[in-house]
Design a protein around this motif. Structure first.
Motif, short mmCIF file in Angstrom:
data_model
loop_
_atom_site.label_atom_id
_atom_site.label_comp_id
_atom_site.label_asym_id
_atom_site.label_seq_id
_atom_site.Cartn_x
_atom_site.Cartn_y
_atom_site.Cartn_z
N PRO A 138 7.79 8.60 9.31
CA PRO A 138 6.72 7.63 9.09
C PRO A 138 7.04 6.73 7.91
O PRO A 138 7.60 7.16 6.91
N ASP A 169 5.92 3.53 5.07
CA ASP A 169 4.80 2.95 4.35
C ASP A 169 4.37 1.67 5.05
O ASP A 169 5.17 0.99 5.69
N THR A 216 -0.58 1.60 2.48
CA THR A 216 -0.59 3.05 2.62
C THR A 216 0.78 3.60 2.28
O THR A 216 1.80 2.95 2.51
N ASP A 230 2.96 7.19 2.91
CA ASP A 230 2.97 8.46 3.62
C ASP A 230 3.22 9.60 2.63
O ASP A 230 4.08 9.51 1.76
N SER A 284 -1.74 10.45 4.34
CA SER A 284 -1.37 9.15 3.80
C SER A 284 -2.34 8.75 2.70
O SER A 284 -3.55 8.97 2.79
N HIS A 342 -0.88 10.96 9.14
CA HIS A 342 0.27 10.21 8.67
C HIS A 342 0.20 8.78 9.21
O HIS A 342 -0.54 8.48 10.15
N THR A 343 0.98 7.88 8.62
CA THR A 343 0.89 6.47 8.99
C THR A 343 1.21 6.23 10.46
O THR A 343 0.63 5.33 11.07
#
Length: 219
Positions: A118, A120, A138, A140, A145, A196-197
């Motif tokens: 993942p 950012d 955001t 991770d 996040s 998570h992102t």
């Protein structure tokens, strides 16, 4: 509810333990009380940590359970692991920049898909109907996040929330805040998501009454 009682309810509101009617009355109070609005923002990190604890703790665990003697060792080990991961990420970025400078455009296609972890996210959007501008960043983390949202909204006073909409369609409140009266200056808030992102499809800013203000969708 008397004014003094409203001030005392700021913690209960931030932690989400007020019933629906009391929460509605307190949100009316927030629109006229900058002091309580500031306190609600200050409770954000505590609320986020309690939410994460609640989701990560099995129902069979007593809420007043004491930590075991090795908990500190495990926490320190996790922090050290995260720091090493950050250093490795920085080294990878530097190495990639050097390789790219030497090899040129021919390496671009090889780089695609090399890292499936993942990433950012940073996204900015303005809603033409509401006029609200927002920028979301955001990062991770191991637990989900970390989220930072900056908003310009001159239509206050009103109470707003940032909602993370997962790829499965489920929703999670990331953070909430109170918009001052007729103040279009940028306000920055922090929050967190257990997702998570790469598990989040998009974010939406809504009023506490459910009115949609702006959508932020990562590319």
């Amino acid at each position: 509810m008397r004014s003094l009682e409203r001030h005392r309810d700021v913690g209960a509101y931030a932690l989400g333990v007020l019933d629906e009617a009391e929460a509605f009355r307190f949100e009316d109070h927030l629109m006229e009380c900058p002091r309580c609005a500031a306190h609600v923002t200050e409770f954000g990190p505590v609320t986020r940590q309690m939410m994460l604890y609640r989701r990560a703790t099995p129902r069979v665990v007593h809420p007043m359970a004491q930590p075991g003697p090795r908990l500190l060792d495990r926490l320190l080990g996790e922090v050290a692991t995260r720091h090493r991961a950050r250093r490795r990420r920085l080294l990878y970025v530097v190495a990639a920049a050097v390789v790219f400078a030497v090899a040129g455009p021919g390496i671009t296609m090889l780089a695609k898909g090399a890292d499936s972890a993942p990433q950012d996210v940073r996204v900015t959007a303005t809603d033409e109907l509401s006029g609200v501008w927002a920028q979301l960043t955001t990062e991770d983390e191991a637990w989900g996040s970390d989220v930072e949202i900056t908003v310009k909204d001159g239509a206050g006073p009103r109470s707003c929330r940032l909602i993370a909409v997962g790829v499965d369609g489920t929703e999670e409140t990331v953070t909430s805040w109170n918009v001052p009266r007729h103040d279009a200056r940028p306000n920055t808030m922090h929050g967190g998501s257990t997702r998570h992102t790469d598990q989040i499809d998009h974010y939406e800013i809504r009023t506490s009454a459910g009115e949609h203000l702006v959508t932020l969708k990562p590319s």
